[in-house]
Structures are given as structure tokens and as C-alpha cells.
Design a protein around this motif. Structure first.
Motif, PDB file in Angstrom:
ATOM      1  N   GLY A 196       0.814  -1.212   0.000  1.00 24.92           N
ATOM      2  CA  GLY A 196       0.000   0.000   0.000  1.00 24.92           C
ATOM      3  C   GLY A 196       0.846   1.260   0.000  1.00 24.92           C
ATOM      4  O   GLY A 196       0.514   2.256  -0.648  1.00 24.92           O
ATOM      5  N   LEU A 197       1.965   1.206   0.717  1.00 25.14           N
ATOM      6  CA  LEU A 197       2.871   2.352   0.779  1.00 25.14           C
ATOM      7  C   LEU A 197       3.475   2.637  -0.592  1.00 25.14           C
ATOM      8  O   LEU A 197       3.600   3.810  -0.997  1.00 25.14           O
ATOM      9  N   LEU A 198       3.855   1.594  -1.309  1.00 21.32           N
ATOM     10  CA  LEU A 198       4.414   1.775  -2.655  1.00 21.32           C
ATOM     11  C   LEU A 198       3.390   2.404  -3.591  1.00 21.32           C
ATOM     12  O   LEU A 198       3.732   3.273  -4.401  1.00 21.32           O
ATOM     13  N   VAL A 199       2.137   1.983  -3.480  1.00 18.51           N
ATOM     14  CA  VAL A 199       1.069   2.576  -4.297  1.00 18.51           C
ATOM     15  C   VAL A 199       0.910   4.060  -3.968  1.00 18.51           C
ATOM     16  O   VAL A 199       0.791   4.903  -4.869  1.00 18.51           O
ATOM     17  N   ALA A 200       0.926   4.385  -2.673  1.00 23.26           N
ATOM     18  CA  ALA A 200       0.792   5.782  -2.259  1.00 23.26           C
ATOM     19  C   ALA A 200       1.955   6.621  -2.773  1.00 23.26           C
ATOM     20  O   ALA A 200       1.767   7.777  -3.185  1.00 23.26           O
ATOM     21  N   MET A 201       3.155   6.046  -2.775  1.00 22.48           N
ATOM     22  CA  MET A 201       4.326   6.772  -3.276  1.00 22.48           C
ATOM     23  C   MET A 201       4.201   7.041  -4.771  1.00 22.48           C
ATOM     24  O   MET A 201       4.565   8.121  -5.250  1.00 22.48           O
ATOM     25  N   LEU A 202       3.694   6.067  -5.521  1.00 19.75           N
ATOM     26  CA  LEU A 202       3.494   6.259  -6.958  1.00 19.75           C
ATOM     27  C   LEU A 202       2.467   7.348  -7.214  1.00 19.75           C
ATOM     28  O   LEU A 202       2.644   8.197  -8.113  1.00 19.75           O
ATOM     29  N   ILE A 203       1.388   7.340  -6.450  1.00 19.75           N
ATOM     30  CA  ILE A 203       0.356   8.372  -6.599  1.00 19.75           C
ATOM     31  C   ILE A 203       0.934   9.757  -6.306  1.00 19.75           C
ATOM     32  O   ILE A 203       0.672  10.734  -7.006  1.00 19.75           O
ATOM     33  N   ASN A 204       1.783   9.817  -5.270  1.00 17.99           N
ATOM     34  CA  ASN A 204       2.333  11.120  -4.874  1.00 17.99           C
ATOM     35  C   ASN A 204       3.384  11.634  -5.851  1.00 17.99           C
ATOM     36  O   ASN A 204       3.741  12.813  -5.807  1.00 17.99           O
ATOM     37  N   LEU A 205       3.893  10.760  -6.723  1.00 12.88           N
ATOM     38  CA  LEU A 205       4.783  11.240  -7.775  1.00 12.88           C
ATOM     39  C   LEU A 205       4.064  12.239  -8.678  1.00 12.88           C
ATOM     40  O   LEU A 205       4.677  13.165  -9.215  1.00 12.88           O
ATOM     41  N   PHE A 206       2.743  12.052  -8.821  1.00 12.24           N
ATOM     42  CA  PHE A 206       1.939  12.952  -9.659  1.00 12.24           C
ATOM     43  C   PHE A 206       1.355  14.100  -8.841  1.00 12.24           C
ATOM     44  O   PHE A 206       1.265  15.225  -9.320  1.00 12.24           O
ATOM     45  N   LEU A 207       0.974  13.803  -7.585  1.00 10.79           N
ATOM     46  CA  LEU A 207       0.360  14.840  -6.762  1.00 10.79           C
ATOM     47  C   LEU A 207       1.380  15.822  -6.205  1.00 10.79           C
ATOM     48  O   LEU A 207       1.076  17.011  -6.022  1.00 10.79           O
ATOM     49  N   GLN A 208       2.571  15.317  -5.894  1.00 10.82           N
ATOM     50  CA  GLN A 208       3.634  16.150  -5.299  1.00 10.82           C
ATOM     51  C   GLN A 208       3.146  16.863  -4.045  1.00 10.82           C
ATOM     52  O   GLN A 208       3.375  18.059  -3.850  1.00 10.82           O
ATOM     53  N   SER A 209       2.451  16.112  -3.186  1.00  7.63           N
ATOM     54  CA  SER A 209       1.909  16.681  -1.955  1.00  7.63           C
ATOM     55  C   SER A 209       2.919  16.528  -0.819  1.00  7.63           C
ATOM     56  O   SER A 209       3.322  15.406  -0.482  1.00  7.63           O
ATOM     57  N   ALA A 262       2.379  17.192   2.355  1.00  6.42           N
ATOM     58  CA  ALA A 262       1.708  16.575   3.506  1.00  6.42           C
ATOM     59  C   ALA A 262       1.616  15.063   3.333  1.00  6.42           C
ATOM     60  O   ALA A 262       1.832  14.291   4.280  1.00  6.42           O
ATOM     61  N   MET A 263       1.299  14.633   2.124  1.00  5.51           N
ATOM     62  CA  MET A 263       1.208  13.192   1.851  1.00  5.51           C
ATOM     63  C   MET A 263       2.586  12.545   1.970  1.00  5.51           C
ATOM     64  O   MET A 263       2.719  11.431   2.465  1.00  5.51           O
ATOM     65  N   MET A 264       3.626  13.255   1.545  1.00  2.00           N
ATOM     66  CA  MET A 264       4.982  12.720   1.647  1.00  2.00           C
ATOM     67  C   MET A 264       5.385  12.541   3.099  1.00  2.00           C
ATOM     68  O   MET A 264       6.024  11.545   3.462  1.00  2.00           O
ATOM     69  N   MET A 265       5.004  13.476   3.957  1.00  2.78           N
ATOM     70  CA  MET A 265       5.306  13.349   5.383  1.00  2.78           C
ATOM     71  C   MET A 265       4.574  12.162   5.993  1.00  2.78           C
ATOM     72  O   MET A 265       5.137  11.414   6.802  1.00  2.78           O
ATOM     73  N   ALA A 266       3.321  11.968   5.590  1.00  4.14           N
ATOM     74  CA  ALA A 266       2.548  10.833   6.095  1.00  4.14           C
ATOM     75  C   ALA A 266       3.150   9.514   5.621  1.00  4.14           C
ATOM     76  O   ALA A 266       3.270   8.549   6.394  1.00  4.14           O
ATOM     77  N   ILE A 267       3.550   9.468   4.369  1.00  7.71           N
ATOM     78  CA  ILE A 267       4.184   8.266   3.826  1.00  7.71           C
ATOM     79  C   ILE A 267       5.471   7.951   4.582  1.00  7.71           C
ATOM     80  O   ILE A 267       5.746   6.791   4.922  1.00  7.71           O
ATOM     81  N   SER A 268       6.261   8.978   4.863  1.00  3.58           N
ATOM     82  CA  SER A 268       7.526   8.779   5.571  1.00  3.58           C
ATOM     83  C   SER A 268       7.296   8.243   6.975  1.00  3.58           C
ATOM     84  O   SER A 268       7.982   7.318   7.422  1.00  3.58           O
ATOM     85  N   ALA A 269       6.314   8.814   7.683  1.00  2.00           N
ATOM     86  CA  ALA A 269       6.024   8.364   9.049  1.00  2.00           C
ATOM     87  C   ALA A 269       5.537   6.922   9.061  1.00  2.00           C
ATOM     88  O   ALA A 269       5.979   6.100   9.872  1.00  2.00           O
ATOM     89  N   ILE A 270       4.633   6.602   8.138  1.00  2.98           N
ATOM     90  CA  ILE A 270       4.111   5.236   8.058  1.00  2.98           C
ATOM     91  C   ILE A 270       5.214   4.269   7.646  1.00  2.98           C
ATOM     92  O   ILE A 270       5.309   3.141   8.146  1.00  2.98           O
ATOM     93  N   GLY A 271       6.081   4.705   6.727  1.00  6.31           N
ATOM     94  CA  GLY A 271       7.189   3.864   6.280  1.00  6.31           C
ATOM     95  C   GLY A 271       8.123   3.488   7.416  1.00  6.31           C
ATOM     96  O   GLY A 271       8.573   2.339   7.509  1.00  6.31           O
ATOM     97  N   VAL A 272       8.433   4.451   8.278  1.00  3.95           N
ATOM     98  CA  VAL A 272       9.291   4.164   9.434  1.00  3.95           C
ATOM     99  C   VAL A 272       8.656   3.082  10.307  1.00  3.95           C
ATOM    100  O   VAL A 272       9.323   2.129  10.738  1.00  3.95           O
ATOM    101  N   LEU A 273       7.361   3.225  10.581  1.00  2.00           N
ATOM    102  CA  LEU A 273       6.665   2.267  11.442  1.00  2.00           C
ATOM    103  C   LEU A 273       6.606   0.875  10.803  1.00  2.00           C
ATOM    104  O   LEU A 273       6.812  -0.134  11.482  1.00  2.00           O
ATOM    105  N   LEU A 274       6.330   0.825   9.500  1.00  6.24           N
ATOM    106  CA  LEU A 274       6.231  -0.464   8.820  1.00  6.24           C
ATOM    107  C   LEU A 274       7.561  -1.211   8.836  1.00  6.24           C
ATOM    108  O   LEU A 274       7.615  -2.407   9.153  1.00  6.24           O
ATOM    109  N   PHE A 275       8.642  -0.525   8.525  1.00  6.40           N
ATOM    110  CA  PHE A 275       9.932  -1.203   8.462  1.00  6.40           C
ATOM    111  C   PHE A 275      10.517  -1.453   9.850  1.00  6.40           C
ATOM    112  O   PHE A 275      11.346  -2.352  10.008  1.00  6.40           O
TER     113      PHE A 275
END
Length: 251
Positions: A169-182, A184-197
Motif C-alpha cells: 500500500g505504501l508503494l502505491v501511495a508513493m506512486l500516486i504522490n509522484l503525480f500529486l507532489q503533496s 503533507a502526503m509525503m510526510m505521512a508516507i515517511s512516518a508510516i514507512g518508518v513504522l512499517l519497516f
């Protein structure tokens, strides 16, 4: 990126625990397990060290080689270097049972070196102090999480399935954010990524430990050590990169 392997299906004809461990005194088994895990950690730490050295040495040339002339995106060579580690991971996974242990070793070191090339841009984007602080924070967290995974009696396999789904799911969100360039979304992805790994570090450590009973004394043991090191390497590096994006100071 998350790498998964499970050699248990080919360790012996019955699919059970390797007969080399049957009748072995517990003290000897414990000593063998410690030696096995130490080998995994040595490979993993050496790979991280090689990546760091290559990244640091290549950093002065990274902007001219990896980025386009405008400095706003990747050059064709930059994309090739960035995507190359995925090719190494796929080759090691699909060739695990066909390759010799020495071949896997060479691929592991080549993978770590190419990762260093692709990660060299962090020295352009972030201050040296924030990179060092993030590295030591991740190293301390990784040590604690891996120790938990090694010592806990709780079965983490259920949690592992959830975490792996989370990575997808994180990889999908990262691909989506390549187009959105958000941002806030990048910060959320980073925080979730730390927790997942962080969770995957404990899960993978327990999984690697459990493999010992299946591969002890077999030809697969050396290969499983390398693949286990690759798993933990990916957990460490991904946790480092996500945490750096979350709390790193940009230049």
C-alpha cells in the motif's frame, strides 16, 4: 522495498526440520544458532558500510551523473542506477536455488555498492549532521527491534503478513504522490514507512532465526545467511530513508 524468501520447501524431502539438527545437544544447537545469526548480522552490517562508503565517495559526482542538467529530476543514467538494485533483488530471489553461494555473495556486494551510488544524492539534499543523526537513531532502533524479534516468544508471522500488505500500500501511495507532489502526503508516507519497516525488522529477525532449524548443516545455510542479511539490510535502509525524509534538515 521488501525482500521475502523461504527455503523451507526445499531443505529436505519431507518438508520438515533438517535432520542434521536431530539428536544434537541443545548447547551445540544454541552455539550454531548464535554463529548463524552473527553471520547474518556481519553480512548486513558490512553491506550497510559498503553502501555508506560508496555513497560518500560518489556524492561529489552525483549531481552531474544522476540528475539532469536542470537539476530538477533524474537523468537516464540516474534512473538506470536507481532501478538497478531492484534487478539485483529479483535475480537473487529467483536464482536462489540455482546459484552457488559465492555467486549470491558477489550479487549481494554488487547490490550494496549500487545502492550506495543511488543513495549518494542524500548528501546533496540533506545536511551531513542530519544524515549522521538519523543514521545513529535508526541504528539504535534497529538493534532494539532486532533483539526483540530474536528473543520474543510471540509468533510474529501474523503481524508480518499485515506489514507486507502495508508496504504494498505504501508503494502505491508513493506512486500516486509522484503525480500529486503533496508535501503533507509525503510526510505521512515517511512516518508510516518508518513504522512499517520497524515492525518488519522484528518480524524478519524472528523469521531468519526460525530458518536455522531447517537449513543447519545443509547446502542452503550459506545462501539463507546472505538472503537474511539482504532482508535486514532492506529493513535498515528503508527505515533510514523514510526517517531522513521525515526529520532530516534539507540544505
Amino acid at each position: 522495498m521488501q525482500n521475502q524468501f523461504d527455503p523451507r520447501s526445499t531443505t529436505n524431502s519431507s518438508g520438515g526440520v533438517n535432520t542434521a539438527t536431530v539428536g544434537v545437544p541443545r548447547a551445540a544447537r544454541d552455539a550454531g544458532l548464535r554463529s548463524y545469526m552473527l553471520s547474518v548480522y556481519n553480512y548486513m552490517a558490512s553491506g550497510v558500510l559498503l553502501t555508506g562508503i560508496v555513497a560518500l565517495l560518489f556524492a561529489p559526482y552525483a549531481q552531474g551523473v544522476l540528475l539532469n542538467q536542470a537539476g530538477t529530476g533524474m537523468s537516464p543514467l540516474g534512473w538506470l542506477i536507481t532501478l538497478s538494485p531492484l534487478g539485483f533483488i529479483l535475480a537473487m530471489n529467483f536464482g536462489l536455488h540455482r546459484m552457488q553461494t559465492r555467486t549470491l555473495q558477489m550479487l549481494f556486494w554488487a547490490f550494496a555498492a549500487v545502492m550506495g551510488l543511488s543513495m549518494s544524492t542524500i548528501f546533496i539534499a540533506y545536511t551531513g549532521t542530519s544524515i549522521a543523526q538519523t543514521f545513529f537513531a535508526v541504528a539504535a532502533g534497529f538493534a532494539g527491534l532486532s533483539l526483540y524479534g530474536y528473543t520474543t516468544k510471540r509468533d510474529l508471522s501474523g503481524m508480518g503478513t499485515f506489514l507486507i500488505m502495508g508496504v504494498v500500500g505504501l508503494l502505491v501511495a508513493m506512486l500516486i504522490n509522484l503525480f500529486l507532489q503533496s508535501a503533507a502526503m509525503m510526510m505521512a508516507i515517511s512516518a508510516i514507512g518508518v513504522l512499517l519497516f520497524a515492525g518488519l525488522t522484528a518480524y524478519d529477525t524472528q523469521k531468519i532465526k526460525s530458518m536455522y532449524a531447517y537449513v543447519a548443516g545443509s547446502d542452503m545455510m550459506g545462501k539463507v545467511v546472505i538472503m537474511g542479511a539482504l532482508n535486514l539490510y532492506l529493513d535498515f535502509v528503508n527505515m533510514f530513508m523514510f526517517l531522513l525524509q521525515f526529520m532530516g534538515n534539507r540544505r
